[in-house]
Design an enzyme around this catalytic site. Structure first.
Site, PDB file in Angstrom:
ATOM      1  N   PRO A  79       0.793  -1.230   0.000  1.00  0.00           N
ATOM      2  CA  PRO A  79       0.000   0.000   0.000  1.00  0.00           C
ATOM      3  C   PRO A  79       0.831   1.289   0.000  1.00  0.00           C
ATOM      4  CG  PRO A  79       0.019  -1.012   2.160  1.00  0.00           C
ATOM      5  CD  PRO A  79       0.722  -1.960   1.268  1.00  0.00           C
TER       6      PRO A  79
ATOM      7  N   ASP B 264       3.486   1.519 -11.544  1.00  0.00           N
ATOM      8  CA  ASP B 264       2.260   2.308 -11.567  1.00  0.00           C
ATOM      9  C   ASP B 264       2.488   3.653 -10.903  1.00  0.00           C
ATOM     10  OD1 ASP B 264       0.818   0.402 -12.803  1.00  0.00           O
ATOM     11  OD2 ASP B 264      -0.026  -0.464 -10.965  1.00  0.00           O
TER      12      ASP B 264
ATOM     13  N   LYS C  74      -1.231   5.531 -15.229  1.00  0.00           N
ATOM     14  CA  LYS C  74      -2.306   6.068 -16.064  1.00  0.00           C
ATOM     15  C   LYS C  74      -2.799   7.337 -15.396  1.00  0.00           C
ATOM     16  CE  LYS C  74      -3.543   1.363 -17.013  1.00  0.00           C
ATOM     17  NZ  LYS C  74      -3.031   0.842 -15.737  1.00  0.00           N
TER      18      LYS C  74
ATOM     19  N   GLY D 247      -0.185  -2.266  -4.125  1.00  0.00           N
ATOM     20  CA  GLY D 247      -0.957  -3.263  -3.395  1.00  0.00           C
ATOM     21  C   GLY D 247      -0.609  -4.673  -3.820  1.00  0.00           C
ATOM     22  N   ASP D 248      -1.637  -5.462  -4.104  1.00  0.00           N
ATOM     23  CA  ASP D 248      -1.433  -6.819  -4.597  1.00  0.00           C
ATOM     24  C   ASP D 248      -1.710  -6.810  -6.103  1.00  0.00           C
ATOM     25  OD1 ASP D 248      -1.399  -9.898  -3.629  1.00  0.00           O
ATOM     26  OD2 ASP D 248      -2.685  -9.617  -5.363  1.00  0.00           O
TER      27      ASP D 248
ATOM     28  N   THR E 251      -2.596  -5.915  -0.034  1.00  0.00           N
ATOM     29  CA  THR E 251      -3.582  -5.086  -0.727  1.00  0.00           C
ATOM     30  C   THR E 251      -4.048  -3.928   0.158  1.00  0.00           C
ATOM     31  OG1 THR E 251      -5.541  -5.208  -2.119  1.00  0.00           O
ATOM     32  CG2 THR E 251      -5.626  -6.410  -0.024  1.00  0.00           C
ATOM     33  N   ALA E 252      -4.521  -2.852  -0.497  1.00  0.00           N
ATOM     34  CA  ALA E 252      -4.885  -1.625   0.234  1.00  0.00           C
ATOM     35  C   ALA E 252      -5.914  -1.905   1.325  1.00  0.00           C
ATOM     36  CB  ALA E 252      -5.417  -0.576  -0.745  1.00  0.00           C
TER      37      ALA E 252
ATOM     38  N   MET F 225     -11.070   2.447  -5.629  1.00  0.00           N
ATOM     39  CA  MET F 225     -11.408   3.445  -6.646  1.00  0.00           C
ATOM     40  C   MET F 225     -12.838   3.938  -6.454  1.00  0.00           C
ATOM     41  SD  MET F 225      -9.557   1.535  -9.849  1.00  0.00           S
ATOM     42  CE  MET F 225     -10.048  -0.122  -9.354  1.00  0.00           C
TER      43      MET F 225
HETATM   44  N1  SAH Z   1      -3.715  -3.539  -6.643  1.00  0.00           N
HETATM   45  C1  SAH Z   1      -4.057  -2.505  -5.707  1.00  0.00           C
HETATM   46  C2  SAH Z   1      -5.311  -1.759  -6.112  1.00  0.00           C
HETATM   47  C3  SAH Z   1      -5.160  -0.969  -7.397  1.00  0.00           C
HETATM   48  S1  SAH Z   1      -6.589  -0.048  -7.772  1.00  0.00           S
HETATM   49  C4  SAH Z   1      -4.177  -3.101  -4.294  1.00  0.00           C
HETATM   50  O1  SAH Z   1      -4.190  -4.314  -4.151  1.00  0.00           O
HETATM   51  O2  SAH Z   1      -4.258  -2.331  -3.332  1.00  0.00           O
HETATM   52  C5  SAH Z   1      -6.190   1.536  -7.059  1.00  0.00           C
HETATM   53  C6  SAH Z   1      -7.036   1.788  -5.820  1.00  0.00           C
HETATM   54  O3  SAH Z   1      -6.464   1.103  -4.721  1.00  0.00           O
HETATM   55  C7  SAH Z   1      -7.075   3.225  -5.379  1.00  0.00           C
HETATM   56  O4  SAH Z   1      -8.043   3.962  -6.103  1.00  0.00           O
HETATM   57  C8  SAH Z   1      -7.478   3.070  -3.931  1.00  0.00           C
HETATM   58  O5  SAH Z   1      -8.859   2.795  -3.824  1.00  0.00           O
HETATM   59  C9  SAH Z   1      -6.737   1.817  -3.538  1.00  0.00           C
HETATM   60  N2  SAH Z   1      -5.456   2.109  -2.883  1.00  0.00           N
HETATM   61  C10 SAH Z   1      -4.222   1.783  -3.307  1.00  0.00           C
HETATM   62  N3  SAH Z   1      -3.292   2.159  -2.415  1.00  0.00           N
HETATM   63  C11 SAH Z   1      -3.966   2.727  -1.391  1.00  0.00           C
HETATM   64  C12 SAH Z   1      -3.578   3.316  -0.160  1.00  0.00           C
HETATM   65  N4  SAH Z   1      -2.290   3.398   0.214  1.00  0.00           N
HETATM   66  N5  SAH Z   1      -4.539   3.817   0.639  1.00  0.00           N
HETATM   67  C13 SAH Z   1      -5.844   3.735   0.301  1.00  0.00           C
HETATM   68  N6  SAH Z   1      -6.267   3.195  -0.848  1.00  0.00           N
HETATM   69  C14 SAH Z   1      -5.344   2.693  -1.689  1.00  0.00           C
END
Ligand code: SAH
Length: 466
Positions: free
Chosen positions: A225, A248, A270, A302-303, A331-332, A383
């Protein structure tokens, strides 16, 4: 970075120190490890300084510094431990063109001396811009313990071997050889003394010269995260070895900094505005680098298997016949729920948890709203910032309680983490008010632990176990 670290060539160059007490001694002990021509001005020098002068290690002038004494010097240390005298000598040195350090006076110094770990020719300099000398000392102690005492020897012998290693092709093959030398074969051989090192290097080089080049490979790596220490050890190692890192937008700089300095870093983020790399372009980019034999890290926040468009990239890689592996990340939702002191599942409350996306290719994403609106349900919305009002409307329409707790965690696990606790009835307004800029994870059905009691009225956990 207020101070830029550099290494100054001091061999046969003049360095002047004014002062003969403890401060001067501390600087001189460091300076004497260099090949600088050192001159000390001190009317009352400490016995060590007199000894060094007698031994020919430095020139001692037993009087106060005067105009003209600093001409031609590269560095000057004002070390009289007297503010007025230091200001006087520093003014002279400034006029005469040396870089000036006033001991214990950061603001008036043009340079500062870092904490140093000396494995000559390997030197580690640690600076905290004067903010935390204790921290610098602690880091130094840690490095002193961690870096083998033979490191200097390894580096010196390695240096004399460099031109022979040039027989290996530039890039990975050569890097693999040196990393083998410094971290495996070298330390083992150095144990048996300096004489064992040279033959060990010869044998190692022959071994590497007869190796076939590695095939390209891509690792789809979860960066977690955002907090660098939430990376997996495997992610860390792969970053360390990567030739190319395609990342990313959400991956913070502190994590990108862990990649090899020579690695090609490509931002495939993106962006909401401006030129964005299309998914097709990203796929092609990954395949092109792997085809050239590169070890590619495709770094996703995240993952990589959660809302990361992993399958499209995997398809491109496997279609092109390349090898890959997937390295899971945190993951977040995991980081967000940890931030509020709750758990994603709980006996008697929810036996399942959903990860939803707030929007998909068509706009706001549709979900099984009836199921999500049942008491006790927990979901992590990715998101979902722009979809707050849409989600709120759908859930209320399907009978969710207005008091259902909702918690938004912005920048989960990062220094700028922010927690916004609200309810289903207020969520859209509260999100608008909070106007988050960073990534937001919305936890439906969970309140931060401290506030859980007051919000639990509609969601008294059922007592039976499942
Ligand atoms: N693969 C990532 C998600 C990618 S989609 C995962 O597993 O976390 C991108 C979304 O992830 C963002 O719009 C938000 O909703 C969330 N996100 C990613 N990092 C975050 C963080 N540090 N804090 C809160 N939300 C996060």
């Amino acid at each position: 970075m207020r101070h830029f670290p550099i290494f100054v060539a001091l061999e046969d160059r003049n360095v002047v120190v004014s002062g003969g007490g403890d401060a001067a001694l501390a600087k001189l002990r460091l300076l004497l490890r260099t090949k600088a021509a050192i001159t000390v001005y001190a009317p009352d020098p400490a016995p060590d300084i007199i000894d060094w002068a007698d031994a020919g290690c430095l020139t001692l002038v037993p009087r106060r510094l005067r105009a003209g004494d600093v001409h031609g010097a590269v560095l000057f240390y004002a070390a009289d431990e007297d503010a007025a005298e230091d200001a006087r000598t520093a003014a002279i040195a400034n006029r005469e063109g040396a870089l000036v350090n006033i001991v214990d006076n950061l603001n008036d110094s043009a340079f500062i001396t870092p904490a140093i770990v000396d494995r000559d020719p390997v030197t580690v300099a640690i600076g905290t811009e004067g903010a935390a000398p204790v921290l610098a000392r602690a880091i130094k102690a840690e490095l002193e313990a961690r870096l083998p005492s033979t490191l200097g020897l390894l580096a010196r012998i390695g240096q004399s071997f460099r031109h022979l290693a040039d027989a290996l092709p530039l890039g990975r093959a050569r890097r693999d050889f040196w990393s083998d030398y410094y971290f495996k074969t070298g330390p083992r051989a150095a144990h048996d003394g300096a004489d064992a090192l040279r033959p060990a290097l010869d044998a190692l080089l022959n071994d590497h010269l007869s190796r076939k080049p590695r095939d390209g490979h891509v690792s789809f790596v979860g960066a977690g995260p955002g907090a660098p220490d939430l990376l997996t050890l495997r992610a860390r190692r792969l970053l360390d070895e990567a030739d190319v890192v395609i990342h990313d937008r959400l991956v913070p700089q502190a994590i990108l900094d862990l990649a090899r300095r020579e690695a090609v870093m490509i931002d495939a983020g993106k962006q909401g505005f401006g030129p964005a790399m299309s998914q097709t372009e990203i796929n092609a980019l990954i395949v092109a680098h792997v085809a050239k034999g590169a070890q590619v890290v495709r770094l996703k926040s995240g993952d990589p298997t959660v809302f990361g468009r992993l399958d499209e990239e995997l398809d491109a890689v496997t279609t092109a016949g390349h090898s890959y592996d997937i390295v899971p990340g945190l993951t977040a939702a995991s980081a967000a729920v940890a931030a509020i002191g709750q758990s994603l599942t709980r006996r008697g409350r929810n036996a399942s948890v959903r990860f939803l996306t707030g929007h998909d290719m068509q706009g706001f994403a549709d979900h099984d709203w009836a199921a999500l609106s049942r008491p006790g349900e927990v979901a992590g919305v990715y998101m979902g910032r722009k979809a707050a009002r849409f989600i709120q409307g759908r859930m209320l329409m399907h009978g969710a309680a207005r008091a259902t707790p909702v918690t938004l965690v912005e920048n989960a696990s990062r220094p700028d983490q922010r927690i916004i606790a609200t309810t289903l009835a207020r969520m859209a307004d509260d999100v608008a008010k909070a106007a988050p800029h960073g990534p937001v994870l919305t936890l439906m059905g969970l309140a931060p632990r401290a506030a859980a009691a007051t919000l639990s009225d509609t969601r008294e956990p059922r007592q039976e176990a499942y």
